[in-house]
Structure formats: C-alpha cells, structure tokens
Design an enzyme around this catalytic site. Structure first.
Site, PDB file in Angstrom:
ATOM      1  N   GLY A 193      25.870  23.815 -13.566  1.00 18.90           N
ATOM      2  CA  GLY A 193      25.620  22.471 -13.040  1.00 18.90           C
ATOM      3  C   GLY A 193      24.823  22.559 -11.766  1.00 18.90           C
ATOM      4  CG  ASN A 194      24.389  19.274  -8.709  1.00 21.85           C
ATOM      5  OD1 ASN A 194      24.812  19.614  -7.604  1.00 21.85           O
ATOM      6  ND2 ASN A 194      24.718  18.136  -9.285  1.00 21.85           N
ATOM      7  CB  VAL A 197      28.928  19.913  -8.848  1.00 24.99           C
ATOM      8  CG1 VAL A 197      30.257  19.990  -9.584  1.00 24.99           C
ATOM      9  CG2 VAL A 197      28.452  18.469  -8.765  1.00 24.99           C
ATOM     10  N   GLY A 198      28.601  22.908  -7.563  1.00 29.16           N
ATOM     11  CA  GLY A 198      28.961  24.332  -7.556  1.00 29.16           C
ATOM     12  C   GLY A 198      29.814  24.687  -6.347  1.00 29.16           C
ATOM     13  CD  GLU A 215      24.391  31.277 -15.249  1.00 33.05           C
ATOM     14  OE1 GLU A 215      23.202  30.980 -15.033  1.00 33.05           O
ATOM     15  OE2 GLU A 215      24.765  32.449 -15.438  1.00 33.05           O
ATOM     16  CB  CYS A 249      18.436  24.907 -15.260  1.00 29.65           C
ATOM     17  SG  CYS A 249      18.647  26.022 -16.652  1.00 29.65           S
TER      18      CYS A 249
HETATM   19  P1  NAD Z   1      26.679  18.452 -12.523  1.00 25.87           P
HETATM   20  O1  NAD Z   1      26.931  19.554 -11.552  1.00 25.87           O
HETATM   21  O2  NAD Z   1      26.622  17.059 -12.023  1.00 25.87           O
HETATM   22  O3  NAD Z   1      27.792  18.459 -13.676  1.00 25.87           O
HETATM   23  C1  NAD Z   1      28.186  19.638 -14.338  1.00 25.87           C
HETATM   24  C2  NAD Z   1      29.644  19.531 -14.731  1.00 25.87           C
HETATM   25  O4  NAD Z   1      30.437  19.414 -13.553  1.00 25.87           O
HETATM   26  C3  NAD Z   1      29.979  18.320 -15.609  1.00 25.87           C
HETATM   27  O5  NAD Z   1      30.834  18.733 -16.636  1.00 25.87           O
HETATM   28  C4  NAD Z   1      30.666  17.372 -14.650  1.00 25.87           C
HETATM   29  O6  NAD Z   1      31.651  16.578 -15.282  1.00 25.87           O
HETATM   30  C5  NAD Z   1      31.328  18.305 -13.650  1.00 25.87           C
HETATM   31  N1  NAD Z   1      31.438  17.704 -12.316  1.00 25.87           N
HETATM   32  C6  NAD Z   1      30.551  16.865 -11.719  1.00 25.87           C
HETATM   33  N2  NAD Z   1      30.994  16.538 -10.484  1.00 25.87           N
HETATM   34  C7  NAD Z   1      32.174  17.178 -10.298  1.00 25.87           C
HETATM   35  C8  NAD Z   1      33.102  17.249  -9.226  1.00 25.87           C
HETATM   36  N3  NAD Z   1      32.903  16.574  -8.093  1.00 25.87           N
HETATM   37  N4  NAD Z   1      34.212  18.000  -9.387  1.00 25.87           N
HETATM   38  C9  NAD Z   1      34.416  18.698 -10.518  1.00 25.87           C
HETATM   39  N5  NAD Z   1      33.563  18.656 -11.576  1.00 25.87           N
HETATM   40  C10 NAD Z   1      32.461  17.928 -11.466  1.00 25.87           C
HETATM   41  O7  NAD Z   1      25.348  18.889 -13.235  1.00 25.87           O
HETATM   42  P2  NAD Z   1      24.537  18.076 -14.306  1.00 25.87           P
HETATM   43  O8  NAD Z   1      23.899  16.918 -13.624  1.00 25.87           O
HETATM   44  O9  NAD Z   1      25.375  17.845 -15.498  1.00 25.87           O
HETATM   45  O10 NAD Z   1      23.415  19.151 -14.696  1.00 25.87           O
HETATM   46  C11 NAD Z   1      22.234  19.294 -13.989  1.00 25.87           C
HETATM   47  C12 NAD Z   1      22.263  20.497 -13.069  1.00 25.87           C
HETATM   48  O11 NAD Z   1      22.687  21.639 -13.765  1.00 25.87           O
HETATM   49  C13 NAD Z   1      20.889  20.835 -12.544  1.00 25.87           C
HETATM   50  O12 NAD Z   1      20.988  21.203 -11.193  1.00 25.87           O
HETATM   51  C14 NAD Z   1      20.469  22.023 -13.381  1.00 25.87           C
HETATM   52  O13 NAD Z   1      19.508  22.860 -12.799  1.00 25.87           O
HETATM   53  C15 NAD Z   1      21.762  22.706 -13.567  1.00 25.87           C
HETATM   54  N6  NAD Z   1      21.722  23.548 -14.754  1.00 25.87           N
HETATM   55  C16 NAD Z   1      21.759  24.886 -14.587  1.00 25.87           C
HETATM   56  C17 NAD Z   1      21.684  25.700 -15.711  1.00 25.87           C
HETATM   57  C18 NAD Z   1      21.746  27.183 -15.589  1.00 25.87           C
HETATM   58  O14 NAD Z   1      21.967  27.807 -16.616  1.00 25.87           O
HETATM   59  N7  NAD Z   1      21.588  27.770 -14.433  1.00 25.87           N
HETATM   60  C19 NAD Z   1      21.578  25.139 -16.978  1.00 25.87           C
HETATM   61  C20 NAD Z   1      21.537  23.765 -17.090  1.00 25.87           C
HETATM   62  C21 NAD Z   1      21.619  22.975 -15.972  1.00 25.87           C
END
Ligand code: NAD
Length: 474
Positions: A193-194, A197-198, A215, A249
């Site tokens: 994810g982003n 949130v990471g 990731e 990503c």
């Molecule tokens: P996101 O971080 O918003 O969400 C990812 C997951 O986290 C979802 O399942 C969501 O429900 C959960 N989440 C969101 N907020 C949370 C919180 N406060 N507490 C706990 N869980 C939470 O990411 P997104 O918008 O779904 O995806 C886009 C991002 O992911 C971009 O930054 C992209 O670059 C990245 N991404 C990375 C890869 C990789 O392999 N490196 C692949 C795809 C996407």
C-alpha cells in the site's frame, strides 16, 4: 459494535493459531493441496475474476490476464514445482570445532501471518503473497482492499470455498476494522500500500515486535537519453505508463530528458497514444478507469501542473482521465509532490546525465528507476549511482515478470522482497540449527575453565575465520 468485531477477530485468530499448533500446515502434502486449490480457484472462476476487475477498474481482459491471472498461475506453478527443494534444510560450512556435527538452516513457518492488499491489482496482490505464505507452511488472514469492492467480495466468497477454512481466513473492512485486526498478535505482516499507511502498519507491528514486509510506492523516475531509439522508447513508455490507467506502483512517474529529446519524444508519444488508443481514448476498450471518485478528484487536481500538450480530458461519470502529457512542469508543482498513480506523465528537462542523477538522488528512493539509452555507459551510470527497489533499462515494468528477481522497495518505497523463492523465504524463519553428539568430550574440554593460554590458542584456531593471503587492497 467494535467490541463485537474485536471479539470475532479474536475468535478467528484463536482458530488459526490452534490449526497452526496442530502442525497441519507444515506437511508438504497439505501445502501442495492448498496450492492446488488456489490454482483451481483461479481456473474455475476466470470469468468472474475478469468481471470483477472490469467493474472495479474497467481493466481490459488482456491486462487482467497478463498482470493478474498469469502472474498468479506462474507463482503457483513455480511453488508446486520447487516446494521440495525450497523446504530442504540448507547445510552450511563449518569450522573445526563443529567438524563432526550437522549444521543447517531450517525453513520454519512463522505461524499466523497477515496479508493486507491494495486495490490496483486487487487479485494478484492478495494471492501472490498468499502463495508464499502457504508454500512456507503458515496459516494466514487475508485483508483485501475495500476500495476494489467487487474483487473484495469475490475473494471473500471464493477463498473459503477452496482453501482450508481452519487455516485461512478473509477479513473485509476499512481502516477502522484493519486497525482492530492489527491489535492481534501476528507472527508476520505482509503489507502492500502507500507509505503513509505503511508507517501505521509498522507502528502496529512494533507493539508485538512482529516482523514485516512493506511493499510501498513512490515516484519512479524515467530518464530518456539523447542517444536512444525514440520510437521504441515512446511505445514502451506509453505502454508501461498507461497500463491500468497509470495505477501501477511500478509505472514511470515522470520523464527526465534534455529539451531536444523532449520535443522529439513528445511527438513520438503523441503518435503512440493515438496508435494504441485511437483518436478518442475514451472509446478505447484497452484503457482502464480510475478506481474511485476520491482518486479521480485527486488525479484531476494534478492536471493544473505545467502545460497539457496531449490529453487532459476527463469524465467524472466514468471516472475517465485521458492519457495526458504535461510539459513545463516545475519541481514545486503539485504533480511532483506525490506519487501520481494515474494517467498523467510530466516532463522535466535536465542539462545532462549528471543533473538527472542529482535530481533522482535528491528524492526518496523509488520502487523502480528506468533509463532509456543505447549507450551502456549511460545506463551503468544510473545503475551505479542511484538507488531504487528495482532497475530496468530500455523498458518499463518488464523486470517484474521475472520470478527469479526479487520484487520490493528500498527506503521510502518499502522493505523486504517477494516473488518466487523470495516469497517462500520471506514467509519462513531461517532457523540456525546445530546438531552435536553428546560424546567427544575431549574436543570440548579446551573451552572450559580453568582457562589457560594454550587452550585459548586452540579454541581460536578451531573457530576463527582466517584472512586469505590474497585478500588485500592493492
Ligand atoms: P492504501 O495504503 O491506502 O491501502 C492498502 C491497504 O491498507 C488496504 O487494504 C486498506 O484497507 C488498508 N488501510 C488503509 N488505511 C489503513 C489504516 N489507516 N490502517 C490500517 N489499514 C489501512 O493503498 P492503496 O491506495 O490501496 O494502494 C495504492 C498504494 O499502494 C500506492 O502508493 C502504490 O504505489 C502502492 N502499491 C505498492 C505496490 C508494491 O508492490 N510495492 C503494489 C501496488 C500498490
């Protein structure tokens, strides 16, 4: 309400923990049966998977096939073919003191792991980590993205029908539910994810000292050298940028090149966009849509940066944004402040390779760096003097098709790696094992008190690594 939910998450965790303790997931036959079941899930539900990806992202079937289903199939097949060799104890070299013993690395499953996935490749970003978790002998909780709601529903419906329900569970929910879920102690967390949130996930993991993989995303630079094949470069950039409507990503985020190359490249890119998506890309069946209203608004707001030379059209009802090229973009413009994650490609001009490398190194380490050049010295300059999760010369995205390469970020783009055997290793604890016999005490007595100088010499001789005579700085 949340107390109820917390209790139900606790129940799920207890169930999975019991299953793991029973040892069922450790058997190679069990791991193979679950990988087999996952393969069947994909095979028997192709139409439903395509449909959910279409509804969520208007994902063209071609893109869904190559970037979701085919990748999952390959990962499952590789894991099935290689499981026996991956699971083998890895025997290691020994010193004199352990010469008669057996020293090896045992690949132990962590236990109950959590996989949290995003919405952009909602199927494979759940299932590919899951292949690794199963292969390594873990139980798992899978948390798909709630934003890709059709795929989320499908996964929640299908996974319990194919996999052993005592060992694998799907939990659906938004940030609030995921926060509650994270209060439980997992043995490993795999998050995609982003970066914002990471950080939240890492803080939650820290409470339990849970190891994790992050990731994440970032702004992937794409340098185009004066010495390059402009037409081929244009085709490869357009494909990798506008695949999945830019919501990748690994997509090239922005282009760095000289003014002269920019003008030639812009013409080639415009021609390529037209060749790929026709006069009106909105009518093309080969272009995806933005996932949600919120993301549509976010990407539209970035259209104010620089000057639009191609594209710029939007349609909120369809969440459509045309493939767009932006010039005269400044470093301080909004489009350069965040990961674009949409079909906008900004151009920034640089004087030379040195300036491009400086520009890249002044920013956070990206997930990928792309360099287009016929000159291998130029390619090597970027390879040696920049840092990123992955690197690809003269193409975009393609390095991720190799399961023999680790996939993952560095710095702001993440930590840890997966795909192929790297997934198996990620979901395994590498346990250091030494099996000694209870006899041969004469050999051991030299290390016991009362200590003396000659025994110290013998102990050091038996345990210390010696420097080779040829190992010196010239
Ligand atoms: P996101 O971080 O918003 O969400 C990812 C997951 O986290 C979802 O399942 C969501 O429900 C959960 N989440 C969101 N907020 C949370 C919180 N406060 N507490 C706990 N869980 C939470 O990411 P997104 O918008 O779904 O995806 C886009 C991002 O992911 C971009 O930054 C992209 O670059 C990245 N991404 C990375 C890869 C990789 O392999 N490196 C692949 C795809 C996407």
């Amino acid at each position: 309400m949340s107390m109820n939910r917390m209790a139900s998450y606790g129940e799920i965790m207890n169930g999975l923990r019991q299953s793991f303790s029973s040892g069922i997931t450790r058997a190679v036959t069990f791991r193979l049966s679950q990988l087999e079941a996952l393969a069947k899930l994909v095979e028997e539900n192709e139409a439903a998977i395509f449909e959910s990806l279409k509804k969520d992202l208007n994902k063209p079937k071609f893109e869904a096939e190559i970037s979701e289903l085919s990748l999952i199939r390959s990962e499952i097949n590789l894991a099935r073919n290689s499981l026996n060799s991956w699971m083998k104890d890895e025997h290691v070299s020994k010193n004199l003191a352990t010469y008669f013993d057996s020293a090896f690395i045992r690949k132990d499953p962590f236990g109950v792991v959590l996989i949290i996935s995003p919405w952009n490749y909602p199927f494979q970003l759940c299932l590919i980590p899951l292949v690794g978790a199963i292969a390594a002998g873990n139980c798992a909780v899978i948390k798909p993205s709630e934003i890709s709601q059709n795929t989320e529903k499908l996964l929640a419906d299908l996974l319990p029908r194919y996999l052993d329900k005592n060992c694998f569970a799907v939990v659906c929910g938004e940030a609030k539910e995921t926060s509650l879920l994270l209060e439980n102690k997992f043995d490993y967390i795999f998050f995609t994810g982003n970066p914002k949130v990471g950080r939240i996930i890492m803080a939650a993991a820290a409470k339990h000292l849970t190891p994790l993989t992050l990731e994440l995303g970032g702004k992937n630079p794409c340098f185009v050298d004066d010495d390059c094949d402009i037409d081929n470069t244009a085709k490869r950039i357009v494909w990798s940028k506008f695949f999945n409507a830019g919501q990748t990503c690994l997509a090239p985020d922005y282009v760095l090149c000289s003014e002269g190359t920019r003008d030639k490249l812009l013409t080639a890119l415009q021609g390529t966009i037209q060749a790929f998506y026709g006069d009106d890309p909105k009518l093309s069946p080969d272009l995806g849509r933005i996932i949600s209203q919120r993301h549509f608004q976010r990407v539209c707001a970035l259209l104010t940066s620089g000057k639009i030379v191609t594209g710029g059209q939007t349609d909120e009802t369809e969440r459509y944004i045309a493939p767009t090229l932006l010039t005269d973009v400044k470093e301080s413009d909004p489009v350069m402040q965040e990961e674009i994650f949409g079909p906008l490609l900004p151009f920034l001009t640089v004087g030379d390779v040195e300036e491009a490398i400086r520009f890249i190194n002044q920013r956070e380490k990206p997930l990928a760096t792309y360099v287009f050049s016929r000159n291998s010295q130029v390619v090597n300059q970027f390879l040696e003097r920049t840092a990123s999760g992955g690197f690809c010369a003269n193409d975009g995205l393609m390095h991720t098709t190799l399961m023999s390469l680790p996939f993952g970020g560095v710095g702001e783009s993440g930590m840890g790696k997966y795909h192929g055997k790297f997934s198996f290793d990620t979901f395994s604890h590498h346990r250091a094992c030494l099996l000694r016999s209870s006899g041969r005490e004469k050999l051991n007595e030299i290390r016991y008190p009362p200590y003396n100088q000659s025994n110290l010499g013998l102990v050091l001789y038996a345990t210390e690594s010696k420097r080779k005579s040829w190992c010196s700085i010239q």
